[in-house]
Design a protein around this motif. Structure first.
Motif, mmCIF file in Angstrom:
data_model
loop_
_atom_site.group_PDB
_atom_site.id
_atom_site.type_symbol
_atom_site.label_atom_id
_atom_site.label_comp_id
_atom_site.label_asym_id
_atom_site.label_seq_id
_atom_site.Cartn_x
_atom_site.Cartn_y
_atom_site.Cartn_z
ATOM 1 N N SER A 115 0.842 -1.186 0.000
ATOM 2 C CA SER A 115 0.000 0.000 0.000
ATOM 3 C C SER A 115 0.881 1.241 0.000
ATOM 4 O O SER A 115 1.985 1.235 0.538
ATOM 5 C CB SER A 115 -0.935 0.002 1.214
ATOM 6 N N TRP A 116 0.379 2.310 -0.607
ATOM 7 C CA TRP A 116 1.102 3.572 -0.651
ATOM 8 C C TRP A 116 0.082 4.692 -0.805
ATOM 9 O O TRP A 116 -1.108 4.457 -1.024
ATOM 10 C CB TRP A 116 2.121 3.580 -1.795
ATOM 11 N N SER A 117 0.540 5.898 -0.672
ATOM 12 C CA SER A 117 -0.334 7.062 -0.784
ATOM 13 C C SER A 117 0.188 7.990 -1.879
ATOM 14 O O SER A 117 1.395 8.083 -2.110
ATOM 15 C CB SER A 117 -0.421 7.816 0.550
ATOM 16 N N ARG A 118 -0.746 8.695 -2.495
ATOM 17 C CA ARG A 118 -0.412 9.615 -3.580
ATOM 18 C C ARG A 118 -1.019 10.978 -3.259
ATOM 19 O O ARG A 118 -2.198 11.074 -2.916
ATOM 20 C CB ARG A 118 -0.959 9.100 -4.906
ATOM 21 N N VAL A 119 -0.209 12.043 -3.368
ATOM 22 C CA VAL A 119 -0.649 13.394 -3.046
ATOM 23 C C VAL A 119 -0.828 14.175 -4.332
ATOM 24 O O VAL A 119 0.079 14.213 -5.177
ATOM 25 C CB VAL A 119 0.359 14.102 -2.121
ATOM 26 N N SER A 120 -1.991 14.785 -4.498
ATOM 27 C CA SER A 120 -2.259 15.672 -5.621
ATOM 28 C C SER A 120 -2.728 17.012 -5.071
ATOM 29 O O SER A 120 -3.302 17.079 -3.976
ATOM 30 C CB SER A 120 -3.318 15.077 -6.552
ATOM 31 N N TYR A 121 -2.484 18.084 -5.829
ATOM 32 C CA TYR A 121 -2.799 19.428 -5.372
ATOM 33 C C TYR A 121 -3.902 20.036 -6.232
ATOM 34 O O TYR A 121 -3.990 19.781 -7.431
ATOM 35 C CB TYR A 121 -1.557 20.321 -5.414
ATOM 36 N N GLY A 122 -4.747 20.856 -5.562
ATOM 37 C CA GLY A 122 -5.844 21.526 -6.238
ATOM 38 C C GLY A 122 -5.501 22.967 -6.577
ATOM 39 O O GLY A 122 -4.327 23.341 -6.690
ATOM 40 N N ASN A 123 -6.527 23.787 -6.723
ATOM 41 C CA ASN A 123 -6.350 25.188 -7.083
ATOM 42 C C ASN A 123 -6.014 26.024 -5.853
ATOM 43 O O ASN A 123 -6.560 25.811 -4.770
ATOM 44 C CB ASN A 123 -7.615 25.735 -7.745
ATOM 45 N N LYS A 124 -5.154 27.004 -6.036
ATOM 46 C CA LYS A 124 -4.734 27.878 -4.941
ATOM 47 C C LYS A 124 -5.864 28.825 -4.532
ATOM 48 O O LYS A 124 -6.689 29.203 -5.356
ATOM 49 C CB LYS A 124 -3.502 28.688 -5.372
ATOM 50 N N PHE A 125 -5.885 29.201 -3.272
ATOM 51 C CA PHE A 125 -6.871 30.161 -2.790
ATOM 52 C C PHE A 125 -6.304 30.873 -1.572
ATOM 53 O O PHE A 125 -5.250 30.504 -1.031
ATOM 54 C CB PHE A 125 -8.212 29.481 -2.456
ATOM 55 N N VAL A 126 -7.013 31.919 -1.122
ATOM 56 C CA VAL A 126 -6.607 32.724 0.024
ATOM 57 C C VAL A 126 -7.660 32.552 1.115
ATOM 58 O O VAL A 126 -8.860 32.533 0.840
ATOM 59 C CB VAL A 126 -6.472 34.207 -0.371
ATOM 60 N N PHE A 127 -7.221 32.446 2.357
ATOM 61 C CA PHE A 127 -8.160 32.287 3.466
ATOM 62 C C PHE A 127 -7.657 33.067 4.680
ATOM 63 O O PHE A 127 -6.448 33.262 4.852
ATOM 64 C CB PHE A 127 -8.334 30.799 3.821
ATOM 65 N N PRO A 128 -8.567 33.516 5.556
ATOM 66 C CA PRO A 128 -8.169 34.183 6.801
ATOM 67 C C PRO A 128 -8.043 33.177 7.932
ATOM 68 O O PRO A 128 -8.730 32.156 7.963
ATOM 69 C CB PRO A 128 -9.322 35.160 7.055
ATOM 70 N N CYS A 129 -7.195 33.479 8.894
ATOM 71 C CA CYS A 129 -7.013 32.585 10.031
ATOM 72 C C CYS A 129 -6.599 33.394 11.252
ATOM 73 O O CYS A 129 -6.284 34.589 11.152
ATOM 74 C CB CYS A 129 -5.982 31.504 9.721
ATOM 75 N N ILE A 130 -6.586 32.730 12.382
ATOM 76 C CA ILE A 130 -6.104 33.299 13.638
ATOM 77 C C ILE A 130 -4.888 32.487 14.074
ATOM 78 O O ILE A 130 -4.992 31.273 14.274
ATOM 79 C CB ILE A 130 -7.196 33.250 14.716
ATOM 80 N N VAL A 131 -3.743 33.126 14.184
ATOM 81 C CA VAL A 131 -2.503 32.442 14.541
ATOM 82 C C VAL A 131 -2.495 32.185 16.035
ATOM 83 O O VAL A 131 -2.611 33.118 16.844
ATOM 84 C CB VAL A 131 -1.277 33.266 14.111
ATOM 85 N N MET A 132 -2.366 30.916 16.409
ATOM 86 C CA MET A 132 -2.323 30.529 17.814
ATOM 87 C C MET A 132 -0.899 30.550 18.359
ATOM 88 O O MET A 132 -0.640 31.023 19.459
ATOM 89 C CB MET A 132 -2.939 29.142 17.994
ATOM 90 N N SER A 133 0.031 30.013 17.579
ATOM 91 C CA SER A 133 1.441 30.027 17.979
ATOM 92 C C SER A 133 2.291 29.902 16.723
ATOM 93 O O SER A 133 1.883 29.276 15.743
ATOM 94 C CB SER A 133 1.760 28.887 18.953
ATOM 95 N N SER A 134 3.463 30.516 16.775
ATOM 96 C CA SER A 134 4.365 30.500 15.631
ATOM 97 C C SER A 134 5.797 30.486 16.122
ATOM 98 O O SER A 134 6.156 31.219 17.057
ATOM 99 C CB SER A 134 4.121 31.716 14.735
ATOM 100 N N GLY A 135 6.610 29.642 15.519
ATOM 101 C CA GLY A 135 8.024 29.537 15.877
ATOM 102 C C GLY A 135 8.836 29.120 14.678
ATOM 103 O O GLY A 135 8.388 29.199 13.527
ATOM 104 N N ASP A 136 10.048 28.655 14.946
ATOM 105 C CA ASP A 136 10.925 28.238 13.862
ATOM 106 C C ASP A 136 10.502 26.908 13.254
ATOM 107 O O ASP A 136 10.745 26.661 12.061
ATOM 108 C CB ASP A 136 12.370 28.124 14.356
ATOM 109 N N LEU A 137 9.863 26.046 14.051
ATOM 110 C CA LEU A 137 9.548 24.703 13.587
ATOM 111 C C LEU A 137 8.059 24.387 13.587
ATOM 112 O O LEU A 137 7.679 23.273 13.209
ATOM 113 C CB LEU A 137 10.288 23.661 14.432
#
Length: 209
Positions: A115-137
């Motif tokens: 078994s294996w998995s395959r990743v495909s990408y759709g159309n780009k879009f913009v969305f708003p969010c609320i940042v909870m935490s952000s760091g280097d990693l």
């Protein structure tokens, strides 16, 4: 200087094949050479092309005029995509992000059981969010995502703050302070929306358009 082989004996070159000594040579007078001299190069004569009759193609019919959009539909088409799909509660600071949504499909081999998995990408879009935490990693954020487009392995790129202006009662955009690509690694429902965690992404798509 004498050349020796690996056994220490004098290296002897192989002589001519003894079978060739009794072989009768070819009669060169009976050989015919084609295009062997520059002055005698000949090319095959091309066949005459037959004049094929062209079928008269019917003239294309004019396309009907598209219907004019209603005022409600026109106002909806002019609204920004993130405002139509994402509904966030009122907050003074929001962050706008680009997203390249990923779709993971699981595949399996019925013969060998692999078994294996395959990743495909759709159309780009913009969305708003609320940042909870952000760091280097890690980059952790909350958003409504009503259509559940931001799945695991999606690429997210925060690019602007939206700061509420009390005088105009609108949001002003301020550049985001850290331009980095993030890959969504975890997604869980939280408070009517989704809490997503992302790690640095080695895939960096172009969001300039």
């Amino acid at each position: 200087m004498v050349i020796l082989n690996k056994e220490g004996k004098v290296y002897v070159l192989e002589g001519p094949n003894p079978l060739v000594e009794k072989q009768a040579p070819w009669d060169a007078s009976k050989l015919v050479f084609h295009n062997f001299h520059w002055g005698e190069i000949k090319h095959a004569t091309p066949r005459a092309k037959q004049n094929a009759r062209k079928k008269e193609e019917p003239s294309p019919r004019p396309a009907p005029n598209p219907p004019e959009p209603t005022p409600a539909a026109a106002s909806q088409s002019q609204a920004p995509e993130c405002a139509r799909e994402f509904d966030l509660p009122f907050i003074k600071y929001k962050v706008l992000c680009h997203c390249l949504p990923a779709k993971t499909q699981a595949r399996s081999d019925p013969l060998y059981g692999e078994s294996w998995s395959r990743v495909s990408y759709g159309n780009k879009f913009v969305f708003p969010c609320i940042v909870m935490s952000s760091g280097d990693l890690i980059f952790e954020f909350w958003t409504s995502d009503p259509n559940e487009q931001i799945e695991e392995k999606s690429i997210v790129y925060p690019f602007s703050y939206e700061v509420h202006n009390s005088e105009t009662n609108q949001y002003d955009r301020v550049p985001y302070d850290d331009y980095r690509w993030w890959r969504v690694s975890k997604r869980e429902p939280r408070e009517g929306g989704w809490l997503l965690s992302a790690s640095p992404s080695d895939h960096q798509p172009d969001f300039s358009d």
